[in-house]
Design a protein around this motif. Structure first.
Motif, PDB file in Angstrom:
ATOM      1  N   ASN A  69      -2.105   0.611  -7.896  1.00 44.29           N
ATOM      2  CA  ASN A  69      -0.850   0.288  -7.220  1.00 44.29           C
ATOM      3  C   ASN A  69      -0.705   1.080  -5.923  1.00 44.29           C
ATOM      4  N   LEU A  70      -0.990   2.383  -6.002  1.00 37.99           N
ATOM      5  CA  LEU A  70      -0.871   3.226  -4.816  1.00 37.99           C
ATOM      6  C   LEU A  70      -1.806   2.752  -3.709  1.00 37.99           C
ATOM      7  N   ALA A  71      -3.026   2.370  -4.090  1.00 37.08           N
ATOM      8  CA  ALA A  71      -3.997   1.881  -3.108  1.00 37.08           C
ATOM      9  C   ALA A  71      -3.524   0.586  -2.467  1.00 37.08           C
ATOM     10  N   THR A  72      -2.908  -0.284  -3.256  1.00 40.61           N
ATOM     11  CA  THR A  72      -2.398  -1.552  -2.733  1.00 40.61           C
ATOM     12  C   THR A  72      -1.288  -1.318  -1.726  1.00 40.61           C
ATOM     13  N   TRP A  73      -0.335  -0.437  -2.074  1.00 39.34           N
ATOM     14  CA  TRP A  73       0.779  -0.146  -1.160  1.00 39.34           C
ATOM     15  C   TRP A  73       0.279   0.543   0.107  1.00 39.34           C
ATOM     16  N   GLN A  74      -0.673   1.434  -0.040  1.00 37.96           N
ATOM     17  CA  GLN A  74      -1.214   2.119   1.127  1.00 37.96           C
ATOM     18  C   GLN A  74      -1.880   1.135   2.076  1.00 37.96           C
ATOM     19  N   ASN A 104      -1.056   3.286   6.951  1.00 43.36           N
ATOM     20  CA  ASN A 104      -2.171   3.473   6.017  1.00 43.36           C
ATOM     21  C   ASN A 104      -2.037   4.723   5.151  1.00 43.36           C
ATOM     22  N   ARG A 105      -0.840   4.963   4.678  1.00 44.75           N
ATOM     23  CA  ARG A 105      -0.640   6.066   3.743  1.00 44.75           C
ATOM     24  C   ARG A 105       0.660   5.871   2.984  1.00 44.75           C
ATOM     25  N   ILE A 106       0.791   6.622   1.894  1.00 47.20           N
ATOM     26  CA  ILE A 106       2.032   6.667   1.134  1.00 47.20           C
ATOM     27  C   ILE A 106       2.922   7.744   1.745  1.00 47.20           C
ATOM     28  N   GLY A 107       4.222   7.518   1.755  1.00 38.55           N
ATOM     29  CA  GLY A 107       5.149   8.485   2.330  1.00 38.55           C
ATOM     30  C   GLY A 107       5.417   9.658   1.407  1.00 38.55           C
ATOM     31  N   ALA A 108       5.961  10.730   1.989  1.00 39.60           N
ATOM     32  CA  ALA A 108       6.333  11.927   1.232  1.00 39.60           C
ATOM     33  C   ALA A 108       7.851  11.989   1.088  1.00 39.60           C
ATOM     34  N   PRO A 109       8.360  12.510  -0.037  1.00 39.76           N
ATOM     35  CA  PRO A 109       9.809  12.588  -0.237  1.00 39.76           C
ATOM     36  C   PRO A 109      10.551  13.284   0.897  1.00 39.76           C
ATOM     37  N   ASP A 110       9.967  14.345   1.471  1.00 40.84           N
ATOM     38  CA  ASP A 110      10.665  15.068   2.522  1.00 40.84           C
ATOM     39  C   ASP A 110      10.815  14.231   3.783  1.00 40.84           C
TER      40      ASP A 110
END
Length: 250
Positions: A202-207, A213-219
């Motif tokens: 899932n993470l790879a698909t969203w990325q 081309n990356r997943i975001g960080a909470p901050d």
């Protein structure tokens, strides 16, 4: 120090985006931050991690109106006012159309729609004129995901709340904005799926679907919340701010 003297409420503040925002609010000089969460153990861990005297954790479920009444009473007794609400608590589980149950529908709407609405409404008497309300939406308000039709519908409802509430509250100069994250590396995001292999897929698909081309960080979300909470956004109301690496724009 953009939030000096501000009293804030963050629902769903025990982990993920909520916790990151609470930490960011403290760094920005907030006078006091109230956080909520369903599990007392996670709240205790969050408070320990923040290591700040000006944080109060209140256990409760935003979908339970009695819990919300308790929360509002505690805020009234401790501070007597609110300058900021970040309605962040959310629920997200997969249910393919054709297999959606009444329980899945009720559980998702109870937190994401009913809980958000009554969190804000019950806190209204404590909100100062000129306060800022930030509703945590999602780019799912305009983007489709298989198996998440109920979740997507709740996020579209949140967007509608913001549009209407800026009219309902304009006489008090209270700003209402929706912040819509994309794929952010949080426990909630990682809970969508089953095995570790499925989670990584899932993470790879969203990325891959995100222009950056990356997943975001909470901050990164927390910093956007600070913008909407402080005077830097004094002429911003009713918007949906996408913080998703460009995913919703393509």
């Amino acid at each position: 120090m953009k939030l000096v003297g501000k009293v804030a409420l963050i629902t769903g503040g025990s982990e993920g985006i909520g916790l990151a925002t609470a930490q960011r609010f403290i760094l920005e000089g907030a006078e006091h931050v109230f956080i909520t969460g369903r599990q007392q153990e996670k709240l205790n861990e969050a408070v320990k991690k923040m290591n700040a005297a000006n944080v109060t954790a209140v256990q409760g479920d935003v979908g339970n109106l009695a819990d919300l009444d308790k929360l509002v009473d505690i805020i009234r007794q401790e501070k007597g006012r609110l300058d900021i609400i970040f309605a962040n608590a959310a629920s997200c589980t997969i249910a393919t159309f054709g297999d959606i149950t009444e329980k899945h529908f009720d559980d998702t709407f109870n937190v994401n729609v009913k809980g958000l609405l009554f969190t804000v409404q019950k806190a209204l008497p404590l909100l100062v004129d000129g306060a800022s309300i930030i509703l945590n939406g999602s780019n799912s308000s305009i983007k489709a995901d298989a198996g998440l039709s109920v979740y997507c519908a709740t996020k579209a409802a949140i967007r509608a709340f913001a549009r209407c509430w800026i009219l309902d509250l304009k006489h008090r100069n209270i700003r209402v904005n929706t912040l819509s994250p994309g794929a952010i590396d949080t426990p909630l995001l990682r809970s969508i799926g089953g095995t570790e292999e499925e989670i990584q897929a899932n993470l790879a698909t969203w990325q891959a679907a995100t222009p950056m081309n990356r997943i975001g960080a909470p901050d990164e979300i927390a910093k956007a919340v600070v913008f909407l909470a402080c005077d830097d956004s004094s002429f911003v109301t009713g918007i949906e701010l996408f913080v998703d690496g460009g995913y919703s724009q393509i």
